[in-house]
Design an enzyme around this catalytic site. Structure first.
Site, short mmCIF file in Angstrom:
data_model
loop_
_atom_site.label_atom_id
_atom_site.label_comp_id
_atom_site.label_asym_id
_atom_site.label_seq_id
_atom_site.Cartn_x
_atom_site.Cartn_y
_atom_site.Cartn_z
N HIS A 1 0.84 -1.20 0.00
CA HIS A 1 0.00 0.00 0.00
C HIS A 1 0.87 1.24 0.00
CE1 HIS A 1 0.50 1.65 4.13
NE2 HIS A 1 0.80 0.40 4.44
N CYS A 2 0.29 2.34 -0.54
CA CYS A 2 0.94 3.64 -0.45
C CYS A 2 0.08 4.51 0.46
CB CYS A 2 1.12 4.25 -1.83
SG CYS A 2 -0.39 4.42 -2.79
N ALA A 3 0.00 5.80 0.20
CA ALA A 3 -0.68 6.70 1.12
C ALA A 3 -2.19 6.48 1.16
CB ALA A 3 -0.38 8.15 0.75
#
Length: 638
Positions: A25-27
């Site tokens: 996952h990112c932000a």
């Protein structure tokens, strides 16, 4: 908040556990690598109330969640037995075209520490602000402790990148991290410093001269070195006996890869890094305003498809080679353009739900997270997104003209303004970047206020105006006769028994009639209040002042849309009068989704009356025309 059900729905929607190769996952978004993209149900996931958007880009199946993505990610890892420790199989690296594979590699390597990197960059910017304002001096202990806290990640970049690159390339991340440590070892830093002296003695490895370079904060050399090490590790695994493989494989990789890096990989990658940095700088200096216009205008489009990852290494490389980067100042106006557009929607819309969504999206955007604003507010309404991009382009051009630079890495956010301050202190470039950022926000907001919501809000205003005119002509009748209900929609009249749903057609829910709508609005048919509103906004319950309980159910089985294509303009407990706008729906989109739009209008407490009659005559009916009437029991009438 429990995310167990959301995690189960996402796992099911991407084709089940067996279809997941890896997930990170990112932000704001989950990034899946799937064995078979055709097994994923994009449309079903898009309608889920806990999911903002689904994007397939760069060989990844991306599920946009929002700021709580980490909690959902942990639950998915718990249920799926995957996550940070899941190693992508070799087949996944070879799938897709070269561009998709490049984007996938970059995002996998840089995503895990993006938040720490942004926090470190912001701290560096705040320290620069404190020095510029005279609050701290560079020789104070407070400054030095905070400075090493902000600089540690960047100084030891090869270690961190060695770990994440090793995981991505399918090797031992601790082995590749050790190679990164060799690049930043104090002996190598000392050798580099000695090699810059006039009387430096040439140092060699097995008689081969070594060109010492400063690899601290470097990006590209360790990535290439990690790829070589992982390839060599796999070859050793094929030929070495199992009894010695565990310790001879790392031995061989270290003995070969580290010298090879200092002799060949490092210098070649460094020259490539310098070529990229100076090449970008030459293009930028040719027309800074044009670079700002283009980057500011298309950045959010790149973010939608996940293509922005291709520029992240360039930003870091600019900082490592040049000591500053001019890309982030061009990106910040693009972010604030969408913030402004979201603010414009919030100020203009009459829909309370959209107003709250736009406000929260704008707040997240100020801190650099634009997905909630883009996917939830501006992109679905089209024009606000375009106006945000226009604002970003104009603001980017101003920032480019001012030659603004950033001196530490971080997400483009309001904190970036502190990172624009040069080591020498405030100058015109900082004010130019601030002006470009403000211009982008104002342009996005003002254009959206003027003409940002034509497809929904203008039509709504027209609908309210026409319904108000209609209400004015029949309002006296409504006041004089509390037993008359007026048509809440315009469309084709249909007897209730002809509705293609036995529950309604049988009269089980009450007596009434149905309308096949010709427009997108449900209006109040009497004086009263909103008794109930379904969470999916496809149905509403009303209570008249005279005690009539009315159910308006837009479409058949439309509950399955989970609220998609429906907008509520009232909430339970609201007082209504004839002609007030209650619900709005996208008639064409619902039809395209395969649903029957026949709308039953039911008097739920029919048993309280002697009879319920249909007052409408003819095939078509319009809002404000007499529609249903009730005949009260004789005793009650007396």
């Amino acid at each position: 908040m429990s995310y167990q059900q959301l995690a189960r729905d996402i796992i099911s929607g991407v084709g089940g556990r067996a279809n997941i190769i890896s997930v990170m996952h990112c932000a704001t978004r989950l990034r899946f690598k799937l064995k078979d993209l055709t097994l994923a149900e994009s449309e079903r996931l898009k309608t889920h109330p806990g999911i903002i958007m689904v994007v397939v880009s760069g060989g990844q199946f991306q599920v946009v969640i929002g700021n709580h993505v980490h909690d959902v990610y942990k639950e998915i890892c718990l249920q799926n037995g995957s996550g940070e420790d899941a190693v992508p199989v070799a087949k996944a690296e070879k799938s897709g075209n070269l561009f998709n594979r490049l984007i996938d590699i970059i995002s996998a390597i840089f995503t895990p520490f993006l938040g720490v990197m942004a926090g470190s960059g912001i701290l560096k910017g705040l320290l620069a602000l404190c020095v510029a304002c005279g609050w701290l001096t560079t020789d104070s202990g407070t400054y030095q402790i905070w400075y090493v806290a902000s600089d540690a990640l960047f100084y030891f970049f090869p270690l961190v990148l060695g770990y994440t690159a090793g995981k991505k390339f399918g090797g031992s991340p601790f082995l590749t991290m050790a190679i990164g440590g060799a690049l930043t070892h104090p002996l190598m830093i000392q050798a580099f410093q000695s090699s810059t002296q006039p009387d430096a003695v040439l140092v060699g490895f097995l008689g081969i001269p070594v060109t010492f370079l400063n690899y601290s904060s470097s990006v590209i050399p360790i990535i290439f070195a990690a790829w070589i090490s992982c390839w060599l590790e796999k070859q050793c695994g094929k030929v070495l006996p199992a009894v010695i493989k565990n310790f001879f494989t790392p031995l061989i990789c270290l003995m070969i890869t580290v010298p090879l890096t200092f002799l060949l990989i490092g210098p070649a990658a460094t020259w490539l890094s310098q070529g990229l940095a100076y090449g970008y700088q030459a293009i930028y200096l040719f027309a800074p305003w044009l670079a700002g216009l283009v980057i500011g205008g298309i950045w959010q489009v790149c973010v939608i498809f996940g293509l922005h990852w291709g520029l992240v290494p360039l930003m870091m490389n600019n900082l490592a080679v040049l000591g500053h980067d001019t890309l982030v100042p061009l990106i910040l106006p693009a972010v604030m353009g969408q913030v402004g557009a979201s603010l414009g929607v919030m100020l203009r819309t009459r829909d309370p739900q959209l107003k709250v969504l736009a406000g929260s999206g704008a707040t997240a955007g100020v801190f650099g997270i634009t997905e909630p604003a883009v996917y939830g507010v501006t992109l679905p309404n089209r024009r606000p997104f375009i106006f945000g991009c226009v604002g970003g382009a104009l603001g980017g051009a101003v920032s480019g003209l001012s030659s603004a630079s950033v001196y530490s890495f971080g997400l483009a956010s309001i904190f970036s303004l502190a990172q624009f301050i040069p080591p020498a202190g405030m100058d015109i470039s900082v004010w130019g970047a601030a002006l470009g950022t403000l211009l982008a926000l104002l342009v996005g907001c003002i254009l959206t206020l003027i003409a940002g919501l034509p497809t929904i809000e203008t039509a709504t205003v027209a609908g309210v105006a026409s319904s108000a005119n209609a209400a004015a002509s029949w309002l006296p009748t409504a006041v004089e006769n509390d037993d008359t209900l007026f048509a809440p929609l315009s469309g084709k009249l249909l007897a209730l028994e002809k509705v293609a749903d036995t529950t309604f057609a049988s009269g089980l829910l009450g007596a009434g009639a149905a309308i096949i709508p010709h427009d997108n609005y449900v209006l109040a048919p009497f004086h009263g209040e909103v008794a109930s509103l379904f969470a999916t906004r496809h149905a509403i319950g009303l209570l008249s002042h005279s005690g009539i309980e009315l159910l308006i159910h837009v479409g058949i089985d439309t509950v399955k849309l989970n609220g998609q294509h429906f907008t509520a303009h009232v909430k339970p407990g609201d007082t209504i009068q004839p002609g007030d706008l209650l619900l709005e729906f996208d008639r064409q989109a619902i039809k395209n989704a395969g649903f029957d739009l026949t709308t039953p209008v039911i008097i739920s407490n029919s048993e309280d009356y002697a009879a319920v009659v249909t007052l409408a005559s003819g095939e078509l009916i319009h809002p404000g025309a007499p529609f249903l009437g009730v005949q009260r029991n004789t005793k009650e009438s007396v």
